[in-house]
Design a protein around this motif. Structure first.
Motif, short mmCIF file in Angstrom:
data_model
loop_
_atom_site.label_atom_id
_atom_site.label_comp_id
_atom_site.label_asym_id
_atom_site.label_seq_id
_atom_site.Cartn_x
_atom_site.Cartn_y
_atom_site.Cartn_z
N ALA A 159 0.84 -1.21 0.00
CA ALA A 159 0.00 0.00 0.00
C ALA A 159 0.86 1.25 0.00
N GLN A 160 0.45 2.26 -0.78
CA GLN A 160 1.21 3.49 -0.93
C GLN A 160 0.38 4.69 -0.46
N LEU A 161 1.06 5.74 -0.02
CA LEU A 161 0.37 6.96 0.38
C LEU A 161 -0.51 7.47 -0.76
N GLY A 162 -1.74 7.82 -0.44
CA GLY A 162 -2.68 8.31 -1.43
C GLY A 162 -3.52 7.25 -2.09
N ASP A 163 -3.19 5.96 -1.87
CA ASP A 163 -4.04 4.89 -2.41
C ASP A 163 -5.44 4.97 -1.80
N VAL A 164 -6.42 4.47 -2.53
CA VAL A 164 -7.76 4.33 -1.97
C VAL A 164 -7.88 2.93 -1.37
N VAL A 165 -8.74 2.81 -0.36
CA VAL A 165 -9.03 1.53 0.28
C VAL A 165 -10.43 1.10 -0.17
N ALA A 166 -10.55 -0.14 -0.59
CA ALA A 166 -11.84 -0.63 -1.08
C ALA A 166 -12.05 -2.08 -0.64
N TYR A 167 -13.31 -2.52 -0.63
CA TYR A 167 -13.59 -3.92 -0.31
C TYR A 167 -14.52 -4.52 -1.34
N ALA A 209 -5.90 -7.95 -8.75
CA ALA A 209 -4.51 -8.06 -9.16
C ALA A 209 -4.31 -7.53 -10.57
N ALA A 210 -5.20 -7.89 -11.47
CA ALA A 210 -5.11 -7.43 -12.85
C ALA A 210 -5.29 -5.92 -12.96
N ALA A 211 -6.06 -5.34 -12.03
CA ALA A 211 -6.33 -3.90 -12.06
C ALA A 211 -5.25 -3.08 -11.36
N GLY A 212 -4.24 -3.75 -10.81
CA GLY A 212 -3.13 -3.01 -10.19
C GLY A 212 -3.24 -2.79 -8.70
N ALA A 213 -4.02 -3.62 -7.99
CA ALA A 213 -4.09 -3.49 -6.53
C ALA A 213 -2.68 -3.51 -5.94
N PRO A 281 -4.26 2.39 -6.63
CA PRO A 281 -3.70 3.72 -6.88
C PRO A 281 -4.75 4.82 -6.99
N SER A 282 -5.94 4.47 -7.50
CA SER A 282 -7.00 5.47 -7.62
C SER A 282 -8.34 4.78 -7.71
N ALA A 283 -9.41 5.53 -7.45
CA ALA A 283 -10.76 4.97 -7.53
C ALA A 283 -11.11 4.55 -8.95
N SER A 284 -10.51 5.21 -9.93
CA SER A 284 -10.82 4.90 -11.33
C SER A 284 -10.27 3.54 -11.76
N SER A 285 -9.36 2.97 -10.95
CA SER A 285 -8.76 1.68 -11.32
C SER A 285 -9.50 0.49 -10.74
N LEU A 286 -10.57 0.74 -9.99
CA LEU A 286 -11.27 -0.36 -9.32
C LEU A 286 -12.03 -1.25 -10.31
N PRO A 287 -11.93 -2.57 -10.16
CA PRO A 287 -12.76 -3.47 -10.96
C PRO A 287 -14.21 -3.42 -10.48
N GLY A 289 -17.54 -4.40 -8.69
CA GLY A 289 -17.80 -5.11 -7.45
C GLY A 289 -17.01 -4.61 -6.26
N TRP A 290 -16.14 -3.62 -6.44
CA TRP A 290 -15.36 -3.07 -5.35
C TRP A 290 -15.94 -1.73 -4.92
N THR A 291 -15.94 -1.47 -3.61
CA THR A 291 -16.50 -0.24 -3.04
C THR A 291 -15.42 0.52 -2.28
N VAL A 292 -15.18 1.77 -2.63
CA VAL A 292 -14.19 2.59 -1.94
C VAL A 292 -14.73 3.02 -0.58
N VAL A 293 -13.91 2.82 0.47
CA VAL A 293 -14.34 3.19 1.82
C VAL A 293 -13.32 4.04 2.57
N GLY A 294 -12.17 4.29 1.98
CA GLY A 294 -11.17 5.06 2.71
C GLY A 294 -9.94 5.35 1.90
N GLU A 295 -8.87 5.77 2.61
CA GLU A 295 -7.64 6.13 1.93
C GLU A 295 -6.43 5.80 2.80
N VAL A 296 -5.29 5.68 2.13
CA VAL A 296 -4.03 5.40 2.81
C VAL A 296 -3.35 6.72 3.15
#
Length: 320
Positions: A159-167, A209-213, A281-287, A289-296
């Protein structure tokens, strides 16, 4: 009083993760071990490629009760828990082995139904049971090792600074089901069923993984607790927003029935839904079925909710 020697120290005093740390210190490595203990699975090299491997255990009275769950329920759950670890590395399980121990008076049919359900759950991802061992014990114990392929293993440590957290998947249902069963309820059915037979989001791991998590873990002990493992491994802090989570209707119903409990406590502190939580890295990269809930954020393993330390129980801890 003098310092307690390691010979006199109990596992309860050391704690689950303290014990793991001490055992890990004694384990060697080699050029074939690309990633050793400390993640959802290890990454191992062979002469013609690599594989990921993980082991998990289910103990009667700790992970399941035979008066709550059928043999088929236990088989499905044992498989799901292990398939989820491979999923959390961004991989797909291919083969599993099982060590099975049970009392001598356990009906043979129980064991056969458990294995049939185990194999059925494995088949949902194209994996199969390929071997194992059998022994006697005072209660049912099922230990499983899962092997799989991961084109790009995603660890907890990236995980890197500025990443989004999603589940991905559902949070809180299994914990709500456990709470219901503990009080003698058999409803809400969707929650009780989720505790008996969790449904991990098997497609979400490889998609992430394919989306760059950048980092990923499955939610087996509790969302806050498991996200904490990711944050510490990545040497960052994480903040999540409570209003961003999807609260299953059954969780809200049960929380109300139990005297107005906070339904978010099941979502944030409950485990065994085997959902995935990852950083991107960003919300736009989410596959899908994933929901953004926070940030690094900058930090050293802290997990906060709405900017504050979580006041509830973050998750289950063995020996506590």
């Amino acid at each position: 009083m003098g310092k307690v020697s390691s010979a006199d120290q109990t596992i309860a005093a050391v704690g689950e993760f303290g014990l793991i740390d001490r055992v890990t210190e004694q384990i060697g490595s080699s050029e074939y071990v690309l990633l050793g203990p400390g993640d959802d699975a290890a990454h191992v090299a062979t002469a013609d490629g690599t594989f990921v491997v993980s082991t998990d255990i289910l103990v009667e009275g700790r992970h399941f009760r035979r008066d709550w769950s059928s043999a088929a329920d236990v088989g499905h759950k044992a498989a799901a828990a292990n398939l989820s670890d491979i999923n959390a590395m961004g991989g797909v399980a291919t083969a599993l082995t099982m060590a099975f121990a049970a009392p001598a008076d356990l009906p043979e049919q129980w064991a056969l139904e458990m294995v049939a359900a185990f194999e059925a759950e494995c088949a949902t991802v194209g994996a199969h049971l390929v071997g194992g061992d059998v022994s006697s014990a005072d209660q049912v114990v099922i230990s499983v090792t899962a092997f799989g392929d991961a084109e790009r293993p995603v660890t907890r440590a990236g995980a890197q600074l500025g990443d989004v957290v999603a589940y991905a998947g559902t949070l809180g249902l299994s914990a709500a089901g456990y709470a219901a069963l503990s009080r003698g309820f058999r409803s809400p059915k969707v929650a009780v069923d989720a505790h008996r037979r969790p449904v991990p989001p098997y497609a979400a791991g490889p998609a992430a993984a394919a989306a760059g998590a950048t980092a990923m873990i499955d939610v087996s002990d509790g969302f806050v607790a498991d996200l904490g493992h990711l944050a510490r491994a990545s040497k960052v802090a994480v903040d999540v927003r409570s209003e961003a989570f999807v609260l299953p209707e059954a969780v809200e119903t049960l929380a109300s029935a139990l005297g107005g409990l906070d339904p978010l406590s099941f979502v944030l502190g409950g485990g065994e839904d085997f959902a995935l939580v990852a950083t991107f890295p960003s919300a736009s990269s989410l596959p899908e079925g994933w929901t953004v809930v926070g940030e690094v954020r900058e930090g050293a393993g802290e997990v906060t909710v709405d900017g504050e330390p979580y006041a509830g129980t973050p998750g289950h801890r063995h020996f506590a």
